[in-house]
Motif scaffolding. Structure first.
Motif, PDB file in Angstrom:
ATOM      1  N   GLU A 303       0.839  -1.197   0.000  1.00 52.99           N
ATOM      2  CA  GLU A 303       0.000   0.000   0.000  1.00 52.99           C
ATOM      3  C   GLU A 303       0.872   1.245   0.000  1.00 52.99           C
ATOM      4  O   GLU A 303       1.855   1.335   0.738  1.00 52.99           O
ATOM      5  CB  GLU A 303      -0.909  -0.011   1.227  1.00 52.99           C
ATOM      6  CG  GLU A 303      -2.021   1.014   1.178  1.00 52.99           C
ATOM      7  CD  GLU A 303      -2.986   0.857   2.332  1.00 52.99           C
ATOM      8  OE1 GLU A 303      -4.175   0.562   2.092  1.00 52.99           O
ATOM      9  OE2 GLU A 303      -2.528   1.018   3.491  1.00 52.99           O
ATOM     10  N   LEU A 319      -6.344   9.813  -1.461  1.00 52.20           N
ATOM     11  CA  LEU A 319      -6.468   8.377  -1.664  1.00 52.20           C
ATOM     12  C   LEU A 319      -5.117   7.687  -1.516  1.00 52.20           C
ATOM     13  O   LEU A 319      -4.058   8.299  -1.701  1.00 52.20           O
ATOM     14  CB  LEU A 319      -7.009   8.083  -3.068  1.00 52.20           C
ATOM     15  CG  LEU A 319      -8.479   8.398  -3.344  1.00 52.20           C
ATOM     16  CD1 LEU A 319      -8.722   8.389  -4.848  1.00 52.20           C
ATOM     17  CD2 LEU A 319      -9.376   7.376  -2.660  1.00 52.20           C
ATOM     18  N   THR A 320      -5.181   6.391  -1.179  1.00 57.72           N
ATOM     19  CA  THR A 320      -4.000   5.538  -1.290  1.00 57.72           C
ATOM     20  C   THR A 320      -4.132   4.700  -2.561  1.00 57.72           C
ATOM     21  O   THR A 320      -5.190   4.633  -3.173  1.00 57.72           O
ATOM     22  CB  THR A 320      -3.868   4.584  -0.094  1.00 57.72           C
ATOM     23  OG1 THR A 320      -5.008   3.712  -0.068  1.00 57.72           O
ATOM     24  CG2 THR A 320      -3.783   5.355   1.208  1.00 57.72           C
ATOM     25  N   LYS A 348      -7.693  -2.492  -1.403  1.00 53.00           N
ATOM     26  CA  LYS A 348      -8.569  -1.467  -1.953  1.00 53.00           C
ATOM     27  C   LYS A 348      -8.067  -0.086  -1.541  1.00 53.00           C
ATOM     28  O   LYS A 348      -7.509   0.079  -0.451  1.00 53.00           O
ATOM     29  CB  LYS A 348      -9.998  -1.682  -1.458  1.00 53.00           C
ATOM     30  CG  LYS A 348     -10.643  -2.965  -1.976  1.00 53.00           C
ATOM     31  CD  LYS A 348     -12.072  -3.103  -1.472  1.00 53.00           C
ATOM     32  CE  LYS A 348     -12.717  -4.371  -2.019  1.00 53.00           C
ATOM     33  NZ  LYS A 348     -14.119  -4.526  -1.535  1.00 53.00           N
ATOM     34  N   LYS A 350      -7.838   3.486   0.021  1.00 58.49           N
ATOM     35  CA  LYS A 350      -8.416   4.108   1.204  1.00 58.49           C
ATOM     36  C   LYS A 350      -8.669   5.578   0.908  1.00 58.49           C
ATOM     37  O   LYS A 350      -7.851   6.237   0.249  1.00 58.49           O
ATOM     38  CB  LYS A 350      -7.477   3.962   2.400  1.00 58.49           C
ATOM     39  CG  LYS A 350      -7.311   2.540   2.892  1.00 58.49           C
ATOM     40  CD  LYS A 350      -6.378   2.496   4.085  1.00 58.49           C
ATOM     41  CE  LYS A 350      -6.193   1.053   4.583  1.00 58.49           C
ATOM     42  NZ  LYS A 350      -5.219   0.995   5.708  1.00 58.49           N
ATOM     43  N   GLN A 352      -9.754   9.327   2.623  1.00 59.50           N
ATOM     44  CA  GLN A 352      -9.915  10.090   3.847  1.00 59.50           C
ATOM     45  C   GLN A 352      -9.989  11.576   3.528  1.00 59.50           C
ATOM     46  O   GLN A 352      -9.474  12.042   2.506  1.00 59.50           O
ATOM     47  CB  GLN A 352      -8.765   9.822   4.828  1.00 59.50           C
ATOM     48  CG  GLN A 352      -7.430  10.388   4.408  1.00 59.50           C
ATOM     49  CD  GLN A 352      -6.349  10.156   5.466  1.00 59.50           C
ATOM     50  OE1 GLN A 352      -6.511   9.339   6.365  1.00 59.50           O
ATOM     51  NE2 GLN A 352      -5.249  10.879   5.352  1.00 59.50           N
TER      52      GLN A 352
END
Length: 439
Positions: A303, A319-320, A348, A350, A352
């Motif tokens: 990730e 987003l990541t 998926k 992430k 935030q």
């Protein structure tokens, strides 16, 4: 002390007896501990590599015997020996080659995995059935068995965990990770049916990649197995596996057993090169090869960190992502390498929120008006107001005090300050007389 106080009237005698007994017990424990001197420094390790033992001693200071041990052990030199160093038990057997046994010299080979006394030095005379115990105890640090880290210390087999600690029960998983959960490798098993002919003399059974462990192949039939190897540096090699024995192929231990109608191949690993197991035609009938091994998952999803926020203030999002990472080369590779492993599940993204603080109010100005004069200096003006912008990007005017932390922009400025053009008269030219006045 409590036991020495005078009993006051009415103090139960049983309670006084309890206090006296407790005090004596405490003193006896202190006396027992004080009977030992401090532990000494650790001795030199019994081996320089491969796992050895070191000890520390302490002295009893009492004329009587002391409770507890006067010696303690720990493991040391827990680094792999170079392949050319050989087996530690074999070295101890070969040390007796120049000593006569019953008037005769022998070349001694180690007898390992003795279930009755694994810490005695039993050796077999090469080329004979003669097995002799050449010493009741092997040297400290000798492995009790070939397939564990347990080591012999003072003639007794001591448990050693994969963390190289005495008495530890820590064990490696099938991937070779101490106390691991088996998630860093995958079990590969299958069966190969040969279809060789006069025009097709050999074929590939299976490719076993670098780092694989617990390799087991079983061939039934007339054909023969052989190996091709390729190191990480690109060097290639071949081993024909022509006879039974244990071989070192590209620093990987290969145990090969050859029977009239069957062949067995074992490699504990981890393999230090890519191995390609092949089959060579040697008869009219076909052969069946069953194989299994644990293949390291060398490409894994990793990730990423969060990307920069979509807004600097007033609320945004970030987003990541996930990238495929090669554990051998420590670099990012194409996603297709990670898709090769069914166990690899791509994380998926992430989402935030970020930069949630409201954007600070700011001065905003309209365009400058046209200059009041085309030359000679004029003025132009504009409207300046204090505004705020919300999360949706809507701009609204607010009280000017909210913008007082920054200077207000000027609302008037001079313009066209260059001089205006004007007529300039030059000197008169000389008088000219018309020609008809001249005779």
């Amino acid at each position: 002390m409590e036991c020495c106080r005078r009993a006051t009237p009415g103090t139960p005698l049983l309670f006084l007896a309890f206090l006296l007994l407790s005090s004596r017990t405490t003193r006896s424990e202190e006396d027992r501990d004080s009977l030992w001197d401090a532990w000494g420094s650790w001795s030199e390790c019994s081996r320089t590599c491969g796992g050895g033992a070191s000890y520390s001693l302490r002295r009893c200071l009492s004329n009587k015997s002391c409770e507890g041990r006067n010696i303690r052990y720990r493991t040391c030199s827990n680094v792999d020996c170079p392949p050319e160093a050989g087996d530690f038990r074999a070295q101890q057997c070969s040390a007796h080659n120049d000593v006569k046994h019953h008037g005769q010299f022998y070349e001694w080979l180690p007898v390992s995995n003795d279930p009755d006394n694994p810490c005695s030095l039993k050796c077999q005379a090469k080329g004979t059935e003669l097995v002799v115990e050449l010493s009741p105890k092997v040297l400290d640090g000798t492995r009790c068995n070939t397939d564990t880290l347990d080591m012999c210390i003072s003639g007794l087999c001591q448990i050693v965990g994969c963390d190289h600690q005495l008495g530890s029960t820590a064990k490696e998983d099938n991937c070779g990770v101490c106390n691991g959960d088996g998630s860093t490798c995958r079990l590969v098993r299958g069966q190969y049916q040969s279809q060789l002919s006069a025009t097709k003399l050999d074929d590939t059974v299976v490719a076993i990649p670098y780092g694989s462990r617990h390799v087991l192949l079983s061939l039934k039939g007339p054909e023969h197995l052989y190996l091709e190897t390729k190191t990480l540096q690109g060097a290639k090699g071949e081993n024909s596996l022509s006879s039974t024995g244990t071989f070192l192929v590209e620093n990987s231990k290969v145990d090969f057993q050859k029977y009239p109608d069957k062949e067995m191949l074992r490699m504990a690993g981890p393999l230090m090169a890519d191995f390609i197991v092949k089959i060579r035609n040697s008869g009219p009938a076909n052969s069946t090869v069953q194989f299994m091994f644990y293949q390291p998952i060398i490409h894994r999803w990793r990730e990423t960190d969060f990307f920069p926020c979509s807004a600097t203030c007033g609320g945004g999002y970030q987003l990541t992502s996930a990238e495929c990472y090669d554990l051998r080369s420590n670099r990012v590779v194409a996603d297709q390498y990670c898709h090769y492993y069914p166990e690899n599940i791509k994380p998926k993204p992430k989402l935030q929120e970020c930069n949630l603080d409201p954007c600070p109010a700011r001065w905003e100005a309209t365009p400058w008006t046209a200059c009041s004069s085309s030359c000679g200096g004029g003025l132009q003006s504009r409207a300046v107001s204090c505004v705020e912008e919300d999360i949706q990007g809507h701009v609204t005017s607010v009280e000017e005090w909210k913008c007082m932390y920054t200077p207000k922009m000027p609302i008037v400025q001079p313009c066209n300050i260059f001089d205006c053009p004007k007529w300039l008269a030059q000197e008169w030219s000389p008088v000219t007389v018309p020609s008809f006045f001249v005779h």
